[in-house]
Design an enzyme around this catalytic site. Sequence first.
Site, PDB file in Angstrom:
ATOM      1  N   ASP A  54      -1.470 -21.686 -42.418  1.00  0.00           N
ATOM      2  CA  ASP A  54      -0.282 -20.872 -42.641  1.00  0.00           C
ATOM      3  C   ASP A  54       0.922 -21.500 -41.976  1.00  0.00           C
ATOM      4  OD1 ASP A  54      -1.550 -18.719 -44.036  1.00  0.00           O
ATOM      5  OD2 ASP A  54      -2.477 -18.166 -42.141  1.00  0.00           O
ATOM      6  N   ARG A 108       1.151 -23.395 -31.092  1.00  0.00           N
ATOM      7  CA  ARG A 108       2.413 -23.348 -31.816  1.00  0.00           C
ATOM      8  C   ARG A 108       3.506 -23.975 -30.947  1.00  0.00           C
ATOM      9  NH1 ARG A 108       2.061 -17.074 -34.036  1.00  0.00           N
ATOM     10  NH2 ARG A 108       0.152 -17.328 -35.279  1.00  0.00           N
ATOM     11  N   GLN A 123      -5.214 -14.217 -30.875  1.00  0.00           N
ATOM     12  CA  GLN A 123      -5.098 -12.937 -31.543  1.00  0.00           C
ATOM     13  C   GLN A 123      -6.382 -12.593 -32.290  1.00  0.00           C
ATOM     14  OE1 GLN A 123      -1.657 -13.656 -34.113  1.00  0.00           O
ATOM     15  NE2 GLN A 123      -2.961 -13.980 -35.881  1.00  0.00           N
ATOM     16  N   ASP A 243       5.577  -4.924 -39.292  1.00  0.00           N
ATOM     17  CA  ASP A 243       5.233  -5.273 -37.917  1.00  0.00           C
ATOM     18  C   ASP A 243       5.048  -4.002 -37.085  1.00  0.00           C
ATOM     19  OD1 ASP A 243       5.509  -7.943 -38.519  1.00  0.00           O
ATOM     20  OD2 ASP A 243       7.527  -8.129 -37.666  1.00  0.00           O
ATOM     21  N   GLU A 256       6.517  -6.870 -30.075  1.00  0.00           N
ATOM     22  CA  GLU A 256       5.752  -6.922 -31.324  1.00  0.00           C
ATOM     23  C   GLU A 256       4.290  -7.209 -31.004  1.00  0.00           C
ATOM     24  OE1 GLU A 256       5.022  -9.966 -34.993  1.00  0.00           O
ATOM     25  OE2 GLU A 256       7.121  -9.697 -34.377  1.00  0.00           O
ATOM     26  N   SER A 259       1.630  -8.411 -36.844  1.00  0.00           N
ATOM     27  CA  SER A 259       2.234  -8.642 -38.149  1.00  0.00           C
ATOM     28  C   SER A 259       1.119  -8.473 -39.170  1.00  0.00           C
ATOM     29  CB  SER A 259       2.829 -10.053 -38.223  1.00  0.00           C
ATOM     30  OG  SER A 259       3.248 -10.346 -39.537  1.00  0.00           O
TER      31      SER A 259
END
Length: 342
Positions: A54, A108, A123, A243, A256, A259
Amino acid sequence: MEFSEGYKSLLNPKDTEKAIKLTKDTFEKELSSSLRLTRLTSPLFVASGSGINDDLNGVEKPVGFSVSALGGRKMEIVQSLAKWKRMALADYGYPKGRGIYTDMNALRPDDTVDAIHSVYVDQWDWEKVIGDEERTLECLKTTVEDIYAALKRTSFLLSETYSILEDYLPERITFIHSEDLEKEYPSLTPQQREMEAAKEYGAVFIIGIGYPLKDGIPHSLRAPDYDDWSTETSEGYHGLNGDIIVYDKVRNDSLELSSMGIRVNKESLLSQLEMKNLNERKDLYWHKRLLAGEYPQTIGGGIGQSRLCMLLLHKCHIGEVQASVWSDETRSEAEEKGIYLI
Protein backbone atom coordinates in the site's frame (compact mmCIF):
# COMPACT_ATOMS: atom_id res chain seq x y z
CA MET A 1 8.76 20.61 22.61
CA GLU A 2 7.27 17.11 22.28
CA PHE A 3 6.39 16.54 25.93
CA SER A 4 3.41 18.02 27.75
CA GLU A 5 4.34 20.62 30.34
CA GLY A 6 4.29 19.17 33.85
CA TYR A 7 3.77 15.63 32.58
CA LYS A 8 4.75 12.73 34.80
CA SER A 9 4.21 9.07 33.90
CA LEU A 10 1.64 7.31 36.07
CA LEU A 11 3.41 3.96 35.67
CA ASN A 12 7.10 3.14 36.12
CA PRO A 13 8.96 1.40 33.26
CA LYS A 14 8.42 -2.11 34.63
CA ASP A 15 4.68 -1.63 35.22
CA THR A 16 4.44 0.07 31.84
CA GLU A 17 5.73 -3.08 30.12
CA LYS A 18 3.21 -5.22 32.02
CA ALA A 19 0.40 -2.84 31.14
CA ILE A 20 1.40 -2.81 27.45
CA LYS A 21 1.04 -6.59 27.33
CA LEU A 22 -2.31 -6.48 29.16
CA THR A 23 -3.59 -3.80 26.79
CA LYS A 24 -2.58 -5.66 23.65
CA ASP A 25 -3.75 -9.08 24.83
CA THR A 26 -7.10 -7.75 26.00
CA PHE A 27 -7.91 -5.59 23.00
CA GLU A 28 -6.86 -8.29 20.56
CA LYS A 29 -9.24 -10.76 22.21
CA GLU A 30 -12.07 -8.23 22.39
CA LEU A 31 -11.62 -7.18 18.75
CA SER A 32 -11.55 -10.78 17.55
CA SER A 33 -14.73 -11.59 19.45
CA SER A 34 -16.61 -8.43 18.40
CA LEU A 35 -15.93 -8.75 14.68
CA ARG A 36 -15.61 -12.58 14.42
CA LEU A 37 -12.00 -12.49 13.29
CA THR A 38 -9.40 -15.27 13.17
CA ARG A 39 -5.70 -14.54 13.62
CA LEU A 40 -3.59 -15.05 10.51
CA THR A 41 0.17 -14.93 9.96
CA SER A 42 1.09 -12.06 7.66
CA PRO A 43 4.20 -11.09 5.66
CA LEU A 44 6.76 -8.50 6.70
CA PHE A 45 7.60 -7.86 3.04
CA VAL A 46 6.08 -8.45 -0.39
CA ALA A 47 7.40 -8.52 -3.96
CA SER A 48 7.94 -5.13 -5.59
CA GLY A 49 5.74 -4.34 -8.57
CA SER A 50 2.92 -6.69 -7.56
CA GLY A 51 0.54 -3.95 -6.42
CA ILE A 52 0.07 -5.76 -3.10
CA ASN A 53 1.85 -3.17 -0.98
CA ASP A 54 0.00 0.00 0.00
CA ASP A 55 1.09 3.55 -0.65
CA LEU A 56 -1.19 4.95 2.09
CA ASN A 57 -1.59 8.64 1.25
CA GLY A 58 -0.17 7.99 -2.21
CA VAL A 59 3.23 9.59 -1.67
CA GLU A 60 5.15 7.37 0.76
CA LYS A 61 7.99 5.26 -0.58
CA PRO A 62 8.36 1.75 0.85
CA VAL A 63 11.68 0.47 2.19
CA GLY A 64 13.11 -1.95 -0.37
CA PHE A 65 15.83 -4.59 -0.57
CA SER A 66 17.06 -7.35 -2.87
CA VAL A 67 17.18 -11.07 -2.07
CA SER A 68 20.47 -12.57 -3.26
CA ALA A 69 19.18 -16.15 -3.04
CA LEU A 70 16.40 -15.24 -5.51
CA GLY A 71 18.67 -13.69 -8.09
CA GLY A 72 18.38 -10.20 -6.69
CA ARG A 73 14.59 -10.15 -6.72
CA LYS A 74 13.33 -6.88 -5.23
CA MET A 75 11.14 -6.83 -2.14
CA GLU A 76 9.38 -4.09 -0.14
CA ILE A 77 8.69 -3.84 3.57
CA VAL A 78 4.91 -3.59 3.91
CA GLN A 79 3.43 -0.16 4.71
CA SER A 80 0.07 -1.69 5.57
CA LEU A 81 -1.70 -4.91 4.65
CA ALA A 82 -4.96 -3.58 3.23
CA LYS A 83 -4.56 -5.30 -0.14
CA TRP A 84 -2.83 -8.43 1.17
CA LYS A 85 -5.65 -9.10 3.64
CA ARG A 86 -8.32 -9.01 0.96
CA MET A 87 -6.31 -11.36 -1.20
CA ALA A 88 -5.86 -13.70 1.79
CA LEU A 89 -9.61 -13.76 2.46
CA ALA A 90 -10.16 -14.87 -1.12
CA ASP A 91 -7.38 -17.45 -1.15
CA TYR A 92 -8.39 -18.93 2.22
CA GLY A 93 -12.06 -18.99 1.25
CA TYR A 94 -13.46 -17.04 4.20
CA PRO A 95 -17.27 -16.81 4.17
CA LYS A 96 -19.44 -13.73 4.56
CA GLY A 97 -19.48 -12.44 8.12
CA ARG A 98 -16.04 -13.79 9.04
CA GLY A 99 -12.63 -12.22 8.80
CA ILE A 100 -9.00 -12.08 9.87
CA TYR A 101 -6.66 -9.97 11.95
CA THR A 102 -2.90 -9.90 12.12
CA ASP A 103 0.01 -8.07 13.71
CA MET A 104 1.39 -5.67 11.14
CA ASN A 105 4.89 -4.28 11.62
CA ALA A 106 6.13 -1.71 9.15
CA LEU A 107 8.78 0.90 8.49
CA ARG A 108 7.70 4.32 7.26
CA PRO A 109 10.85 6.45 6.99
CA ASP A 110 8.98 9.22 5.16
CA ASP A 111 6.61 9.81 8.10
CA THR A 112 6.97 12.76 10.43
CA VAL A 113 8.65 11.72 13.68
CA ASP A 114 7.12 13.34 16.76
CA ALA A 115 5.13 12.54 19.90
CA ILE A 116 2.60 10.37 18.03
CA HIS A 117 4.48 9.39 14.85
CA SER A 118 7.36 6.95 14.56
CA VAL A 119 9.46 5.33 11.85
CA TYR A 120 8.28 2.02 13.30
CA VAL A 121 4.58 1.25 12.91
CA ASP A 122 2.76 -1.53 14.73
CA GLN A 123 -0.93 -2.10 14.29
CA TRP A 124 -3.66 -4.69 14.20
CA ASP A 125 -4.63 -5.05 10.57
CA TRP A 126 -8.06 -6.64 10.13
CA GLU A 127 -10.38 -7.46 7.27
CA LYS A 128 -13.86 -8.99 7.12
CA VAL A 129 -16.01 -10.37 4.28
CA ILE A 130 -19.32 -8.58 3.75
CA GLY A 131 -22.06 -8.84 1.14
CA ASP A 132 -22.50 -6.41 -1.73
CA GLU A 133 -25.71 -5.25 -0.05
CA GLU A 134 -23.67 -4.20 2.99
CA ARG A 135 -21.76 -1.51 1.15
CA THR A 136 -23.60 1.09 3.23
CA LEU A 137 -22.92 3.70 5.89
CA GLU A 138 -25.03 1.62 8.28
CA CYS A 139 -22.63 -1.32 7.97
CA LEU A 140 -19.64 1.01 8.40
CA LYS A 141 -21.10 2.63 11.52
CA THR A 142 -22.06 -0.69 13.12
CA THR A 143 -18.52 -1.98 12.65
CA VAL A 144 -17.06 1.20 14.14
CA GLU A 145 -19.32 0.82 17.17
CA ASP A 146 -18.14 -2.78 17.64
CA ILE A 147 -14.50 -1.67 17.56
CA TYR A 148 -15.16 1.17 19.97
CA ALA A 149 -16.95 -1.22 22.36
CA ALA A 150 -13.81 -3.41 22.36
CA LEU A 151 -11.74 -0.32 23.13
CA LYS A 152 -14.01 0.65 26.02
CA ARG A 153 -13.90 -2.85 27.53
CA THR A 154 -10.10 -2.76 27.36
CA SER A 155 -10.00 0.66 28.98
CA PHE A 156 -12.27 -0.53 31.79
CA LEU A 157 -10.10 -3.56 32.53
CA LEU A 158 -6.97 -1.40 32.68
CA SER A 159 -8.62 1.03 35.09
CA GLU A 160 -9.67 -1.91 37.27
CA THR A 161 -6.14 -3.34 37.24
CA TYR A 162 -4.35 -0.01 37.69
CA SER A 163 -6.63 2.30 39.68
CA ILE A 164 -4.45 5.28 38.79
CA LEU A 165 -5.50 4.97 35.12
CA GLU A 166 -8.76 6.82 34.50
CA ASP A 167 -11.28 5.39 32.02
CA TYR A 168 -12.30 8.79 30.67
CA LEU A 169 -13.48 8.04 27.13
CA PRO A 170 -17.24 8.50 26.49
CA GLU A 171 -19.52 5.47 26.38
CA ARG A 172 -20.49 6.06 22.74
CA ILE A 173 -18.63 7.26 19.68
CA THR A 174 -20.06 10.15 17.62
CA PHE A 175 -20.25 10.07 13.81
CA ILE A 176 -19.44 13.20 11.80
CA HIS A 177 -18.93 13.55 8.06
CA SER A 178 -15.88 15.46 6.87
CA GLU A 179 -18.17 17.61 4.72
CA ASP A 180 -20.15 18.67 7.80
CA LEU A 181 -16.92 19.42 9.67
CA GLU A 182 -15.87 21.67 6.83
CA LYS A 183 -19.21 23.51 7.02
CA GLU A 184 -18.90 23.91 10.80
CA TYR A 185 -15.26 25.04 10.77
CA PRO A 186 -14.62 26.50 7.30
CA SER A 187 -11.61 28.57 8.41
CA LEU A 188 -9.80 25.69 10.14
CA THR A 189 -7.46 23.07 8.72
CA PRO A 190 -8.61 19.42 8.77
CA GLN A 191 -6.29 18.73 11.71
CA GLN A 192 -7.77 21.66 13.63
CA ARG A 193 -11.29 20.44 12.83
CA GLU A 194 -10.41 17.02 14.23
CA MET A 195 -9.16 18.67 17.40
CA GLU A 196 -12.38 20.63 17.89
CA ALA A 197 -14.53 17.55 17.28
CA ALA A 198 -12.45 15.38 19.60
CA LYS A 199 -12.61 17.95 22.41
CA GLU A 200 -16.36 18.34 22.03
CA TYR A 201 -17.34 14.68 21.80
CA GLY A 202 -14.40 12.74 23.28
CA ALA A 203 -14.48 10.11 20.51
CA VAL A 204 -15.54 10.64 16.90
CA PHE A 205 -15.56 8.77 13.63
CA ILE A 206 -14.96 11.16 10.76
CA ILE A 207 -16.58 9.77 7.61
CA GLY A 208 -15.36 10.44 4.09
CA ILE A 209 -11.57 10.60 3.92
CA GLY A 210 -10.08 11.09 0.47
CA TYR A 211 -12.79 12.73 -1.63
CA PRO A 212 -12.30 16.44 -2.35
CA LEU A 213 -14.39 18.73 -0.13
CA LYS A 214 -16.04 21.92 -1.33
CA ASP A 215 -12.74 23.76 -1.20
CA GLY A 216 -11.31 21.13 -3.56
CA ILE A 217 -9.02 19.59 -0.92
CA PRO A 218 -9.71 16.22 0.78
CA HIS A 219 -9.93 16.10 4.57
CA SER A 220 -6.90 13.80 4.25
CA LEU A 221 -5.31 11.90 1.40
CA ARG A 222 -6.07 8.23 0.70
CA ALA A 223 -4.64 5.89 -1.90
CA PRO A 224 -7.18 5.00 -4.62
CA ASP A 225 -7.12 1.23 -4.39
CA TYR A 226 -8.22 0.07 -0.96
CA ASP A 227 -10.84 2.28 0.79
CA ASP A 228 -13.90 3.41 -1.16
CA TRP A 229 -13.88 7.18 -0.67
CA SER A 230 -15.72 8.21 -3.85
CA THR A 231 -19.08 6.39 -3.79
CA GLU A 232 -21.99 8.73 -3.15
CA THR A 233 -24.23 7.39 -0.39
CA SER A 234 -27.99 7.66 0.00
CA GLU A 235 -27.36 10.43 2.54
CA GLY A 236 -25.80 12.55 -0.21
CA TYR A 237 -22.21 12.26 1.02
CA HIS A 238 -19.13 10.81 -0.62
CA GLY A 239 -17.17 8.01 0.99
CA LEU A 240 -17.62 4.71 2.81
CA ASN A 241 -14.53 5.07 4.98
CA GLY A 242 -13.21 7.14 7.86
CA ASP A 243 -10.96 7.59 10.88
CA ILE A 244 -11.51 6.91 14.58
CA ILE A 245 -10.33 10.01 16.47
CA VAL A 246 -10.29 10.37 20.26
CA TYR A 247 -9.47 13.13 22.69
CA ASP A 248 -6.09 12.53 24.31
CA LYS A 249 -6.39 14.05 27.78
CA VAL A 250 -2.65 13.91 28.50
CA ARG A 251 -1.61 15.80 25.36
CA ASN A 252 -4.79 17.92 25.24
CA ASP A 253 -5.07 17.05 21.57
CA SER A 254 -6.79 14.72 19.14
CA LEU A 255 -5.35 11.28 18.46
CA GLU A 256 -6.13 9.11 15.44
CA LEU A 257 -6.39 5.45 16.43
CA SER A 258 -7.69 3.84 13.25
CA SER A 259 -8.15 4.32 9.54
CA MET A 260 -10.75 1.96 8.07
CA GLY A 261 -13.52 1.55 5.57
CA ILE A 262 -15.50 -0.49 3.12
CA ARG A 263 -13.12 -1.47 0.34
CA VAL A 264 -13.32 -0.61 -3.33
CA ASN A 265 -15.38 -2.66 -5.74
CA LYS A 266 -14.69 -2.73 -9.47
CA GLU A 267 -16.58 0.49 -10.17
CA SER A 268 -15.07 2.57 -7.36
CA LEU A 269 -11.55 1.27 -8.08
CA LEU A 270 -11.77 2.35 -11.72
CA SER A 271 -13.26 5.71 -10.72
CA GLN A 272 -10.61 6.43 -8.10
CA LEU A 273 -7.71 5.36 -10.32
CA GLU A 274 -9.06 7.74 -12.94
CA MET A 275 -9.37 10.58 -10.41
CA LYS A 276 -5.76 10.06 -9.30
CA ASN A 277 -4.42 9.60 -12.86
CA LEU A 278 -3.16 6.12 -11.95
CA ASN A 279 -4.88 4.01 -14.60
CA GLU A 280 -1.64 2.08 -15.20
CA ARG A 281 -2.25 0.24 -11.92
CA LYS A 282 -5.01 -1.73 -13.63
CA ASP A 283 -2.26 -3.92 -15.08
CA LEU A 284 -0.79 -4.90 -11.70
CA TYR A 285 -1.33 -8.41 -10.33
CA TRP A 286 -3.53 -7.42 -7.37
CA HIS A 287 -5.65 -5.02 -9.38
CA LYS A 288 -6.20 -7.50 -12.21
CA ARG A 289 -7.57 -10.02 -9.72
CA LEU A 290 -10.00 -7.51 -8.23
CA LEU A 291 -11.22 -6.36 -11.64
CA ALA A 292 -11.71 -10.01 -12.61
CA GLY A 293 -14.03 -10.47 -9.62
CA GLU A 294 -11.72 -12.80 -7.68
CA TYR A 295 -11.92 -10.90 -4.36
CA PRO A 296 -14.88 -10.78 -1.98
CA GLN A 297 -16.37 -7.48 -0.89
CA THR A 298 -14.75 -6.55 2.41
CA ILE A 299 -14.49 -3.99 5.16
CA GLY A 300 -11.23 -3.51 7.00
CA GLY A 301 -8.66 -1.24 8.56
CA GLY A 302 -5.73 -0.81 10.88
CA ILE A 303 -5.68 0.03 14.59
CA GLY A 304 -2.48 1.46 16.03
CA GLN A 305 -1.12 -0.75 18.80
CA SER A 306 1.33 1.74 20.27
CA ARG A 307 -1.13 4.61 19.95
CA LEU A 308 -3.77 2.60 21.79
CA CYS A 309 -1.27 1.78 24.55
CA MET A 310 -0.17 5.41 24.68
CA LEU A 311 -3.77 6.56 25.12
CA LEU A 312 -4.91 3.99 27.68
CA LEU A 313 -1.70 4.14 29.75
CA HIS A 314 -1.85 7.95 29.79
CA LYS A 315 1.52 8.47 28.10
CA CYS A 316 2.52 11.70 26.39
CA HIS A 317 4.97 10.22 23.85
CA ILE A 318 4.75 7.12 21.69
CA GLY A 319 8.38 6.35 22.55
CA GLU A 320 7.20 5.42 26.05
CA VAL A 321 5.40 2.36 24.68
CA GLN A 322 7.50 1.27 21.68
CA ALA A 323 11.15 0.92 20.71
CA SER A 324 12.12 3.23 17.85
CA VAL A 325 14.58 5.98 16.95
CA TRP A 326 14.39 9.57 18.14
CA SER A 327 16.49 12.67 17.68
CA ASP A 328 19.18 13.53 20.21
CA GLU A 329 17.13 16.60 21.15
CA THR A 330 14.06 14.48 21.91
CA ARG A 331 16.01 12.03 24.06
CA SER A 332 17.75 14.86 25.92
CA GLU A 333 14.44 16.58 26.64
CA ALA A 334 12.93 13.31 27.84
CA GLU A 335 15.87 12.65 30.12
CA GLU A 336 15.71 16.14 31.59
CA LYS A 337 12.02 15.66 32.41
CA GLY A 338 12.43 12.16 33.80
CA ILE A 339 10.51 10.54 30.93
CA TYR A 340 11.67 7.03 29.97
CA LEU A 341 11.79 6.33 26.23
CA ILE A 342 12.07 2.63 25.42
